[in-house]
Design an enzyme around this catalytic site. Structure first.
Site, short mmCIF file in Angstrom:
data_model
loop_
_atom_site.label_atom_id
_atom_site.label_comp_id
_atom_site.label_asym_id
_atom_site.label_seq_id
_atom_site.Cartn_x
_atom_site.Cartn_y
_atom_site.Cartn_z
N ASP A 192 1.96 -27.62 10.52
CA ASP A 192 1.46 -27.72 9.15
C ASP A 192 1.72 -26.44 8.38
OD1 ASP A 192 0.42 -30.16 9.96
OD2 ASP A 192 -1.51 -29.84 8.95
N CYS A 222 -3.75 -31.89 2.03
CA CYS A 222 -5.19 -32.11 2.19
C CYS A 222 -5.97 -30.81 2.04
CB CYS A 222 -5.48 -32.70 3.57
SG CYS A 222 -4.75 -34.31 3.89
N TYR A 230 -3.72 -39.46 19.33
CA TYR A 230 -3.72 -38.09 19.83
C TYR A 230 -5.08 -37.67 20.37
CZ TYR A 230 -5.18 -37.57 14.94
OH TYR A 230 -5.79 -37.73 13.72
N ASN A 249 -10.88 -35.48 -7.43
CA ASN A 249 -10.22 -34.76 -8.52
C ASN A 249 -11.27 -33.89 -9.19
OD1 ASN A 249 -7.75 -36.07 -8.23
ND2 ASN A 249 -8.15 -37.56 -9.84
N HIS A 276 -7.05 -37.51 -6.04
CA HIS A 276 -5.73 -37.31 -5.45
C HIS A 276 -5.69 -36.19 -4.41
CE1 HIS A 276 -4.84 -39.57 -9.12
NE2 HIS A 276 -3.76 -39.99 -8.49
N GLU A 320 1.42 -31.47 6.60
CA GLU A 320 2.32 -31.65 7.73
C GLU A 320 3.78 -31.47 7.29
OE1 GLU A 320 -0.91 -34.95 7.99
OE2 GLU A 320 0.51 -34.21 6.49
#
Length: 226
Positions: A29, A54, A94, A105, A149, A187
Site C-alpha cells: 500500500d 481509504c 486472508y 464526505n 466518497h 493498494e
C-alpha cells in the site's frame, strides 16, 4: 529501508510503501499521514497505485465518533432481512474480518470524489482528532455526511496484537511518528497482471521515486519487542 527512515518520511508528509507480508494479503500500500494529505497525494495514489483510497482511524478515535464496523452495522440492522444477512462477510480469504466502516464526505465538499474533495475530507478527520473539544462526536456529526466518497477503516483495538492489516500497520507507524493516528492508504495494483503489484515491482517503484519501502513483518517484530 529502516523503520527510522520510514517514520521520517511520514513526518515530512511524504509517502511510504508498506508491504503487509507474504502470509496475508501480500499487497503493498501507498501510505501517507492524514495530517499532511493533499490533492497531489490523492492524485498520485489514484494514478500510481490504483486501488481503493481509504482513511484509517485508530480504534479509540473511531469509537469516540460513534463509528462501527460495517459488518456489525448490517448485522444489527432491522432493515436487513435474515436472507440478506447471509451476504455479510465473515473472515476474508486472508484470515481477517474487513475493517470497513461507513463512507464519508466533509460538508464543504461538492461531489466528494475529486482529488481536492477527498483530500479535504481526510485532512479534516486528522484535524478533528487534534481538536481539543471533548465532544468530537457532535463535531463529526455536524461536519461530515454519509454515504460519501472516502471509505473509513477502523483499526483493531489491539493494533498489531490483534490484526496484521495495512489499517493497523499504518496507524501504528503514524503513532510511532508522533502524528495523528489517522492515515490514508491505497493498494498498489498491476495493470499488466490485473492483480496486486508484486513486492519486487513495488521495490523498483520505491527506488525510482525515492520512497521508503518497508516490510510489515519488521514492524510486527518491533511491536512485539516494544
Amino acid at each position: 529501508m529502516s523503520l527510522e527512515e520510514t517514520i521520517t518520511s511520514l513526518k515530512r508528509g511524504d509517502f511510504v510503501l508498506l508491504h503487509d507480508g507474504n502470509t496475508r494479503e501480500n499487497e503493498v500500500d501507498m501510505v501517507v499521514a492524514a495530517d499532511f494529505v493533499t490533492p497531489e497525494h490523492v492524485a498520485r495514489m489514484r494514478q500510481d497505485a490504483g486501488g481503493l483510497i481509504c482513511l484509517s482511524l485508530n480504534h479509540a478515535f473511531a469509537k469516540n465518533l460513534g463509528l462501527n464496523y460495517m459488518h456489525d452495522i448490517l448485522s444489527n440492522s432491522q432493515n436487513v432481512d435474515a436472507e440478506s444477512k447471509k451476504m455479510i462477510i465473515g473472515k476474508a480469504p486472508y484470515g481477517d474480518r474487513p475493517s470497513f466502516s461507513i463512507s464519508i464526505n466533509h460538508q464543504s465538499t461538492y461531489t466528494g470524489v475529486t482529488d481536492r474533495d477527498r483530500a479535504l475530507t481526510m485532512s479534516e478527520m486528522a484535524r478533528l482528532y487534534k481538536n481539543p473539544n471533548e465532544n468530537k462526536k457532535e463535531i463529526f456529526n455536524s461536519s461530515f455526511k454519509t454515504p460519501g466518497h472516502v471509505s473509513v477503516l477502523i483499526a483493531s483495538e489491539g493494533l498489531l496484537s490483534s490484526r496484521l492489516g495495512h489499517t493497523e500497520m499504518s496507524v501504528y507507524l503514524a503513532t510511532l511518528a508522533g502524528l495523528s493516528p489517522v492515515t490514508v492508504i491505497c493498494e498498489m495494483l498491476d495493470s499488466e497482471t490485473y492483480g496486486a503489484l508484486s513486492a519486487e515491482k513495488a521495490k523498483k517503484y520505491a527506488k525510482q521515486n525515492a520512497i521508503p519501502y518497508f516490510d510489515g513483518s519488521k514492524l510486527v517484530e518491533y511491536a512485539k519487542e516494544h
